[in-house]
Scaffold this motif. Sequence first.
Motif, PDB file in Angstrom:
ATOM      1  N   TRP A 102      26.857 -10.244 -12.556  1.00 41.89           N
ATOM      2  CA  TRP A 102      27.818  -9.483 -11.632  1.00 41.89           C
ATOM      3  C   TRP A 102      28.336 -10.260 -10.358  1.00 41.89           C
ATOM      4  O   TRP A 102      27.863 -11.504  -9.840  1.00 41.89           O
ATOM      5  N   GLN A 103      29.365  -9.604  -9.667  1.00 43.49           N
ATOM      6  CA  GLN A 103      29.163  -9.764  -8.221  1.00 43.49           C
ATOM      7  C   GLN A 103      28.507  -9.708  -7.203  1.00 43.49           C
ATOM      8  O   GLN A 103      28.763  -8.095  -6.634  1.00 43.49           O
ATOM      9  N   GLU A 104      28.262  -9.865  -6.065  1.00 41.32           N
ATOM     10  CA  GLU A 104      28.117  -9.604  -5.035  1.00 41.32           C
ATOM     11  C   GLU A 104      28.433 -10.352  -3.922  1.00 41.32           C
ATOM     12  O   GLU A 104      27.979 -11.764  -3.348  1.00 41.32           O
ATOM     13  N   GLN A 105      29.342  -9.829  -3.192  1.00 39.87           N
ATOM     14  CA  GLN A 105      30.497 -10.126  -1.671  1.00 39.87           C
ATOM     15  C   GLN A 105      31.140 -11.450  -2.843  1.00 39.87           C
ATOM     16  O   GLN A 105      31.848 -11.166  -3.902  1.00 39.87           O
ATOM     17  N   ASP A 106      30.800 -12.313  -1.489  1.00 35.42           N
ATOM     18  CA  ASP A 106      31.796 -13.648  -2.067  1.00 35.42           C
ATOM     19  C   ASP A 106      31.345 -14.741  -3.500  1.00 35.42           C
ATOM     20  O   ASP A 106      30.883 -16.122  -3.421  1.00 35.42           O
ATOM     21  N   GLU A 107      29.863 -13.981  -4.267  1.00 39.45           N
ATOM     22  CA  GLU A 107      28.860 -15.304  -4.934  1.00 39.45           C
ATOM     23  C   GLU A 107      28.833 -13.947  -6.219  1.00 39.45           C
ATOM     24  O   GLU A 107      29.627 -13.249  -6.292  1.00 39.45           O
ATOM     25  N   VAL A 108      28.758 -14.856  -7.539  1.00 37.10           N
ATOM     26  CA  VAL A 108      28.350 -14.411  -8.650  1.00 37.10           C
ATOM     27  C   VAL A 108      27.623 -14.993  -9.140  1.00 37.10           C
ATOM     28  O   VAL A 108      26.424 -16.050  -8.823  1.00 37.10           O
ATOM     29  N   VAL A 109      26.348 -14.163  -9.447  1.00 42.60           N
ATOM     30  CA  VAL A 109      24.667 -14.078 -10.080  1.00 42.60           C
ATOM     31  C   VAL A 109      24.938 -13.846 -11.463  1.00 42.60           C
ATOM     32  O   VAL A 109      25.444 -12.817 -12.317  1.00 42.60           O
ATOM     33  N   VAL A 110      24.467 -14.879 -11.870  1.00 45.85           N
ATOM     34  CA  VAL A 110      23.918 -14.874 -13.457  1.00 45.85           C
ATOM     35  C   VAL A 110      22.308 -14.737 -13.655  1.00 45.85           C
ATOM     36  O   VAL A 110      21.841 -15.695 -13.160  1.00 45.85           O
ATOM     37  N   GLN A 111      21.723 -13.742 -14.560  1.00 40.55           N
ATOM     38  CA  GLN A 111      20.765 -13.244 -15.278  1.00 40.55           C
ATOM     39  C   GLN A 111      20.773 -13.141 -16.298  1.00 40.55           C
ATOM     40  O   GLN A 111      21.217 -12.793 -16.587  1.00 40.55           O
ATOM     41  N   ILE A 112      18.917 -14.918 -16.492  1.00 42.48           N
ATOM     42  CA  ILE A 112      18.640 -14.436 -17.747  1.00 42.48           C
ATOM     43  C   ILE A 112      17.501 -14.679 -17.901  1.00 42.48           C
ATOM     44  O   ILE A 112      16.601 -15.189 -17.468  1.00 42.48           O
ATOM     45  N   SER A 113      16.825 -12.967 -18.835  1.00 42.77           N
ATOM     46  CA  SER A 113      15.725 -12.795 -18.834  1.00 42.77           C
ATOM     47  C   SER A 113      14.960 -12.686 -20.045  1.00 42.77           C
ATOM     48  O   SER A 113      15.382 -12.286 -20.829  1.00 42.77           O
ATOM     49  N   ASP A 114      13.934 -13.215 -19.837  1.00 45.12           N
ATOM     50  CA  ASP A 114      13.418 -12.508 -21.348  1.00 45.12           C
ATOM     51  C   ASP A 114      11.923 -11.932 -21.164  1.00 45.12           C
ATOM     52  O   ASP A 114      10.907 -11.818 -20.516  1.00 45.12           O
ATOM     53  N   THR A 115      11.106 -11.012 -22.368  1.00 46.42           N
ATOM     54  CA  THR A 115       9.547 -11.072 -22.684  1.00 46.42           C
ATOM     55  C   THR A 115       8.689 -12.038 -23.216  1.00 46.42           C
ATOM     56  O   THR A 115       8.683 -11.596 -23.883  1.00 46.42           O
ATOM     57  N   GLY A 116       9.491 -13.470 -22.897  1.00 45.08           N
ATOM     58  CA  GLY A 116       7.770 -14.146 -23.372  1.00 45.08           C
ATOM     59  C   GLY A 116       7.491 -14.098 -23.277  1.00 45.08           C
ATOM     60  O   GLY A 116       6.841 -13.316 -22.075  1.00 45.08           O
ATOM     61  N   ARG A 117       6.087 -15.411 -22.636  1.00 46.40           N
ATOM     62  CA  ARG A 117       5.133 -15.387 -22.283  1.00 46.40           C
ATOM     63  C   ARG A 117       4.466 -15.889 -21.094  1.00 46.40           C
ATOM     64  O   ARG A 117       3.400 -16.022 -20.365  1.00 46.40           O
ATOM     65  N   GLY A 118       5.552 -16.244 -20.472  1.00 46.31           N
ATOM     66  CA  GLY A 118       5.934 -15.913 -18.516  1.00 46.31           C
ATOM     67  C   GLY A 118       5.490 -17.274 -18.516  1.00 46.31           C
ATOM     68  O   GLY A 118       4.788 -18.219 -19.148  1.00 46.31           O
ATOM     69  N   MET A 119       4.743 -17.721 -17.462  1.00 47.78           N
ATOM     70  CA  MET A 119       4.149 -18.771 -16.546  1.00 47.78           C
ATOM     71  C   MET A 119       3.422 -18.395 -15.282  1.00 47.78           C
ATOM     72  O   MET A 119       3.746 -17.364 -14.694  1.00 47.78           O
TER      73      MET A 119
END
Length: 682
Positions: free
Chosen positions: A604-621
């Motif tokens: 998605w776009q936020e003002q003058d930035e483009v945002v890329v989000q990658i989420s997983d349901t893995g084991r985490g950290m």
Amino acid sequence: MSVQENEQFQAHPSLLQTLLDVQTEFVRSRDTQRLLDGLLGVLLSQTGSEYGFIGEVLPCSPSPTNVRVLASHPPAWRNAPPLGHLLGAVIANGQPTMHPGAPGEALDASPSVQTFMAIPLRSGGHTVGLVGIANRPGGYDLGLTHFLQPLLTTLENFLQGEHDLRLQDPSLPEDPELRRTLLSVEQSLWSLHVPSRQLSISRRFWEILGYAEGELEPSATTWWSLCHPEDRPRLKKIFSEFMEGTSSLLEFEYRARRKDGSWAYILNRARVGERDANGRPLRLMGIDLDITATKRGEERLSALLRAIPDLIFRMRGDGTYLDFSCSTPEETLLQAELFLGRNIRDLQMPPFLVDLTMTHLDHAIREGALDVYEYELDMPLGRQSYEARLVRSGPDEAVAIVRNITERKLAEQRQSQLIRAEKLASLGQLAAGVAHEVTNPVSYVISNLSTLSQYVSSLLPLLKLQEEIARERAPDPALLSQQFARLRELWNQEDMEYLIQDMPEMVEESMVGAQRIKEIIRSLRTFARSDDAKPQRADLNEELESSLRMVWSELKYKCEVKRDFAPLPPVTCYPTQLNQVFTNLLVNAAHAIETRGELHVRTWQEQDEVVVQISDTGRGMSPETLSRIFTPFFTTKPRGQGTGLGLSISYDIISRHEGRIDVKSEVNKGTTFTIYLPISPT
């Protein structure tokens, strides 16, 4: 006034002493108008003139309407200085002008004027003021200006000092008299009778040094004792050369000891007020200006320049070097004394550097914007890389700051090598999956082609028989009947109805397989390509799709991939490097999911930035692991399965794009990487 009369006036010190008295009275009263009225009175009495005025020239076009009268007699001249047509010529040419008038003829002025003289007050090559005097018995003579020189010098320094103060500090009060007061209290007037060494000096000088009036004897010996010991040899040489020369102007700086032991920086400007028969100066008159604050500022600026590890040049638009500063042992192709004051085209410098510098110099001065360029030179220490930054510093000049970026370039090369190494490692990890992805469509394309080959073999006899029938121009009915019988037999024997139905499906399946192979190869080429030297405009949604196809073999058996792509504007970036970041994050997400899970990719776009989000349901950290994930060579994967450079390089790539990357993770609940990238980074 004749020359003899002029010499008679010069031999008498009354004018100098009167000026000192007027200056002293002003220092006591701090009344600017009293000072100007007093100087006008001196002017009229010493020249025998009936009327006169003192005016300043406003910094506008040379016109008499831009002369502001500061003091006048009669008072009516404050609003309308006389003979405006003469004043405009004096301002324009900077030369005294006289109007003698015909005998008995009055000039066009009120009150009546028979003779008139206008004298420009010059400083720094510009006319800063005017002196007008009228109705002197016997008229006026150019020799009068020499007699009046001490007074003219006082007025010139007064007006120029006000002009400089206005330019240097626009925050000073707009009231002109208050500005003059602030300026005038910084100056002191002095005169020196050279043979007797008798020094007359105004009270302001002692105030600058912190002494009360009368606390020290006002003599040349006292003044000399106050001069800094390191300045005395230089001052002695300056005075000696001045006394032996023919110049009427003297200007120098020196340090004088204050009462508290500190040192004041003094700028001295002086003129010859009287000479002997051999032309040697008999009397000097000058003004001292306290420039301590200015020198302190220069020292701070010098310290700042010494702290900057760069070469700093000031150049005119034609390529002439005006100034040079260097606070490091950095070498130039030529010593400073060999290129200062000279044009870059006349120096023994590489032609490409001359052309490059002149192109950017012209652009920086013309456009007024920062101009940056890089170049390489063979220096005694080897080949060096430099970055030059040019910025306009005047109407026809610019300042160039040149920095040695050899180490930075080497670091960039090492980083580039690490990125390529990580890319190759990623390709190695993905090779088996890519081969599998290619093998599947290749296998059924080959199988379909083999079947189609059999179909074609079955169709060939039927097609040949049809060709024979088509060639018969006058077919024999009996032969034609036999051919059709054979045709019917072949049709039934090969089950042509099945072939006709199956062939389009097989061709369509083969086309889908070939297209799949094409997409995989294109994604592989995109991942392996080299970025151009300049950034490109790219659609991050398309780049993400390419990365997903590239790692599909890692995802399809473990993840349900959900896409939520919003429309995005093109981003200025290095697409290959961002593809590497996306690939690293997608592969890590697949490895974090042990059995089956979800992978959510959003943009998605936020003002003058483009945002890329990658989420997983893995084991985490854990928090400890999370704090180290961007550390080079840190990895949680088994030995031999990871380089530990993927996230570190990804972080560097995002930083290079002037973006940022955030991570949120919780054990057994998954991880979310969020990347923020400016649409148009600087």
